[in-house]
Design an enzyme around this catalytic site. Sequence first.
Site, mmCIF file in Angstrom:
data_model
loop_
_atom_site.group_PDB
_atom_site.id
_atom_site.type_symbol
_atom_site.label_atom_id
_atom_site.label_comp_id
_atom_site.label_asym_id
_atom_site.label_seq_id
_atom_site.Cartn_x
_atom_site.Cartn_y
_atom_site.Cartn_z
ATOM 1 N N CYS A 1 40.226 36.627 16.793
ATOM 2 C CA CYS A 1 41.550 36.789 17.394
ATOM 3 C C CYS A 1 41.502 36.407 18.867
ATOM 4 O O CYS A 1 40.446 36.044 19.402
ATOM 5 C CB CYS A 1 42.055 38.219 17.241
ATOM 6 S SG CYS A 1 41.095 39.429 18.190
ATOM 7 N N ASP B 1 53.499 -0.817 33.997
ATOM 8 C CA ASP B 1 52.948 -1.958 34.718
ATOM 9 C C ASP B 1 53.140 -3.186 33.820
ATOM 10 O O ASP B 1 53.434 -3.036 32.624
ATOM 11 C CB ASP B 1 51.471 -1.703 35.018
ATOM 12 C CG ASP B 1 50.834 -2.868 35.749
ATOM 13 O OD1 ASP B 1 51.486 -3.434 36.639
ATOM 14 O OD2 ASP B 1 49.689 -3.211 35.418
ATOM 15 N N CYS C 1 38.979 38.053 21.203
ATOM 16 C CA CYS C 1 37.623 37.491 21.168
ATOM 17 C C CYS C 1 37.504 36.344 22.173
ATOM 18 O O CYS C 1 36.496 36.224 22.875
ATOM 19 C CB CYS C 1 37.287 36.988 19.768
ATOM 20 S SG CYS C 1 37.348 38.249 18.472
#
Length: 821
Positions: A117, A524, A120
Amino acid sequence: MPDEQASQTESSKTANETCFHCGLPVPPSLDLTVRIEGRDEPMCCHGCQAVARAIVESGNAGFYRHRTEVSPTGREMVPEFIRQTQVYDHPAVQKSFVRREDDNVREAALMLEGIVCAACIWLNERHVSRLPGVLDMQVNYATHRARIRWDDSRIRLSEILQAIHDIGYVAHPYDPQQQQQGFERERKDRLRRIGVAGVLGMQVMMLSLALYAGDWSGMETGFRTLFRWVGLLLTTPVLLYSGAPFLRGAWRDLHNRSAGMDVPVAIGILVAFSGSVHATVTGHGEVYYDSVVMFVFFLLVSRYFELMARKRGAESAEQLGQSMPAVASRRSGDGEKYETVAAAELQPGDIVMIRPGENVPADGTVERGVSSVSEALLTGESTPLGRSPGDPLVGGSINIESPLYMRVDRTGMDTVLAEIGRLLEQAQGEKPAITLLADRVASWFVTAVIVIAAVTGVYWWQHSPGSWLPILVSVLVVTCPCALSLATPTALSAATGNLLGRGLLTTSSRGLEMLARCTHVVFDKTGTLTRGEPAVTAVRTCGDLDEQAVLHIAAALEQPSEHPAARAITAAVTHNPVTATDIISFPGSGISGSVAGQHWLLGNASFIAEHCPQVDLPDEYGEIAGGTRILLADRRQVHAHILLQDELRPGAADMIRRLRETGKTVILMSGDGAAACRHIAGLVGIDNVHADMKPEDKLDRVKQLQQQGAVVAMIGDGINDAPVLAAADVSIAMHGAAHISRASADMVLLSQELGTLATGAHLARKTLTIIRQNLAWAAGYNLLALPAAALGYIAPWMAAIGMSASSLFVVLNALRLVRSE
């Protein structure tokens, strides 16, 4: 003589010294001591020194006076895990998974086991980041991979691995095959636990149905007692075996003084089981064995599907790692034979043979042979590319037709494939602001749930003693902070994997977010809208130099440059006897230098006019349609016009059309002349054109747009684009871009297909939508489910299903991005 005798005595003493702690000989070259009861006692190793120092500092130095035999060695007291991790400090071992940024800074990708989870993730990042010498740690919840940067002069990798082990998790270097094996082990383990919970759970459910029926129609006390004891017998292995991951996770979280998702789950299961055992033993009260087995079963099923979803979401990154072969055919020393060696053993300069159908084991250059290779995994393009002597080969690509003999240039973490994987992992591991907020909420959410559950339990105990237990269990189980933490990383992993498969590498999760929100897209020209492979089509001289002499001087000046125009000019000269010195580059404008003692300028007309205002610029050689004019001049006059033409990239016009249909403003900014820019803009459908722009002009224009509230995406490829790429809200570099441009970019287009950019913009918007949907669902579910459970409207079995379904919804919703067009 006295000094010599003293030296000999000291030498003899050193040779005969034994460790005061364990009794083993002290190596002559080692000088380790611990002060014990006023004397410096010798030690044979750092382990014994640490143990002895701990004994003394704890006030137990008298232990050494009263012991009857020497103590175990420090080496024997070092856990096996620590000895195993120390091998990862060896440079030869680190070569395959550690990237060196400079003399001391290292970066590695690790796999973490035991993550369940967001808490952790928070615990690991917080614990490891506080270690002296650790510069950064980011953990990706969706893949359970961690990216760690550290200063190797202050902390070793083994110490980091040991620190992670100390808080109850296991970390090891990321390896695609090892991760696949880990996934498979985890999958089989979960299936076994699901099987036990399912089979025994069905028996418990049948007994529970009988008990429920007995409550309605009546049941003899003996049968009721028997069914309860059988239910206890069947539920116990479900709790202790199938539910063990939740119990271990909760114990680890509590041991580390953190509240992870396993804590309320374990409390809920244990409370329900304990209450049922009490009712079984005393014969009073209700039993909830069916709820316990259903909790465990549904939670295991949820985590199993979550595991498979994470595996699917990370498939693109896994395919990258698995495309590198494990072995290679390397030419032996005599040059006549080829031997099979591990690909990890290859060194720059080795010659390898790549048979048809084999993957290229490293980056290199073709020495001999002609064939075609597929780089589909890297670029998303299925069309094979021809390769002949002198051409580059990218590790992980597939040789198709005939054998190729390649000289190895880069191996391990220096290859293009490793760099792509690292950038992808970095992007997936980064946390946008919305994710950080969700993680912060999830970190305190569990604690809040436990408090609410306690208050709810006390309330119902006082007002309805028969209802407090199921309601307490429902409150503990129904909430799902996991959905909050899964909402973003799962979606990002799926989206970045999808884009990589199409040839668009995401190097920053922020880039994906800003691409979805961008209002202006700036291109560009050379190397972006065009192929960036211009060719010299004409040389018009207007001085005393002939065409060949002009090209020799121009090629000498452009030799160090990476600009496409420079490559075109140098390619026009087969052998150049001229060399240039004192070369100075003016990005976006031109270049100057000395040839045979004479100063030369090479660049566009404005560059020549700025640096040599006394030179007349003849205009009879105007720019050709779609081409570019470069002038060669000295301090007195213009000597030649070099005309270049470039080819438009396929799909450019369609890509511009798709971007404009979504309401984005498309702009062309280029350092090339106005005629060439207008020609290309007309072909692709761009109305907003800015020509003859220097890098600082582009930068100023982008900043002006941003000040007006625009979110700007910039696509470029040259060194002159690096400043504006860095300043843009989201920057995309072309695959063939200069290294500094790629380093400044949030995304890199690996494919030659420009349409991928429009697809990327669409997928970015869809990703942001799905993240918002996931967060809204997670927040809405918890806000509705928690009060409903506290009021007694949700039964325990409904809570288990709801909690599991919440996580699954978030994961499955995010996986729509895996195949999204």
